[in-house]
Design a protein around this motif. Sequence first.
Motif, PDB file in Angstrom:
ATOM      1  N   SER A  50       4.111  -2.537  -0.813  1.00 45.59           N
ATOM      2  CA  SER A  50       2.771  -2.115  -1.237  1.00 45.59           C
ATOM      3  C   SER A  50       2.503  -0.661  -0.849  1.00 45.59           C
ATOM      4  O   SER A  50       1.863   0.083  -1.579  1.00 45.59           O
ATOM      5  CB  SER A  50       1.712  -3.035  -0.622  1.00 45.59           C
ATOM      6  N   ARG A  51       3.036  -0.256   0.309  1.00 49.30           N
ATOM      7  CA  ARG A  51       2.863   1.129   0.758  1.00 49.30           C
ATOM      8  C   ARG A  51       3.602   2.095  -0.174  1.00 49.30           C
ATOM      9  O   ARG A  51       3.081   3.149  -0.546  1.00 49.30           O
ATOM     10  CB  ARG A  51       3.360   1.261   2.201  1.00 49.30           C
ATOM     11  N   HIS A  76       1.893   2.282  -3.518  1.00 54.15           N
ATOM     12  CA  HIS A  76       0.499   2.718  -3.431  1.00 54.15           C
ATOM     13  C   HIS A  76      -0.446   1.650  -3.971  1.00 54.15           C
ATOM     14  O   HIS A  76      -1.394   1.926  -4.709  1.00 54.15           O
ATOM     15  CB  HIS A  76       0.291   4.041  -4.189  1.00 54.15           C
TER      16      HIS A  76
END
Length: 307
Positions: free
Chosen positions: A27-28, A31
């Motif tokens: 998810s990082r 984004h």
Amino acid sequence: MDSRHLSFRLLQVFRQVVQSGNITAASRLLHLTQPTVSLQLKKLSEVVGEPLFDYQHQKLQLTATGELLYQAAQDIDDRLSEFSQQLKQQRSGQSGNISLAVVNTAQYLLPNILAAFDQAFPAVQVTLHIGNRARILERFEQQQDHLYLFSHPPRGDNVEARSVVPNPLYIVAPRDHWATEAGLLHFEQLKQERFLLREPGSATRMTFDAWLSSQATVLPHSMQIETNEAIRLSVIAGLGLAVLSAHTLPTQMLLKQQIAVLSVQGFPLSSHWYLVQHANKRLPQAALKLQQFIEQHLREWQDPLQR
């Protein structure tokens, strides 16, 4: 599985989760929020119809179906990367497929040029179509090709034509013909000879007919032959005289004196080769490269009879 609900975005999220090893890291990098990634994975699983991960372990582990989907996603990504590279080459003119159509006489101009072009742009595939003027005009009207080579280009608002090289037309005779020793001749001295002519509508025939009309002259003896090669062989055999483009007279043939070029007042007749494209057809970059290449190399051509 209903592939209509499968998207590249879903596969991208899936691949990133597999490669990252967990949803948080994925998810990082994407984004996105963790709930959004989890929702995307749930949706993808529903599209496939089977679970993709075994959530009973602390670490994400692909199911057998997940493994198959990951391999398929990798294949798709590889193909898209290859497509992107091919598209880049095509847009730059480094690859692609080109269709080139030329009238019969023009075939003598192109072999060396196309061989050089192939060495410079090996990933570009050129298809060459050769035919009489009527056939190439038909292909032009139907927009079947990217580029065309005419001596007499078609007319109309849909024609873009560039003059690329002179196409002088000479009167030729058998090497033992009486006129070869006569010095400068007037055409009236040749009028009673049999002339070997291309079919009506060919560019050479059109130019010669126009010249005859301007001189108010009619040929009493003529014979129609449909190819320049057959005309050359017929001249050598002594069947008659002919008007031929300088491009159809190989230097080797002239050196061996297989055929004689007569010195006749008003000759050579002046004409040009034109590189033509249909105004309604957008040329891809590879075709533009070929257009520039042909123009550049034809400008280097020198009339062997004027050197």
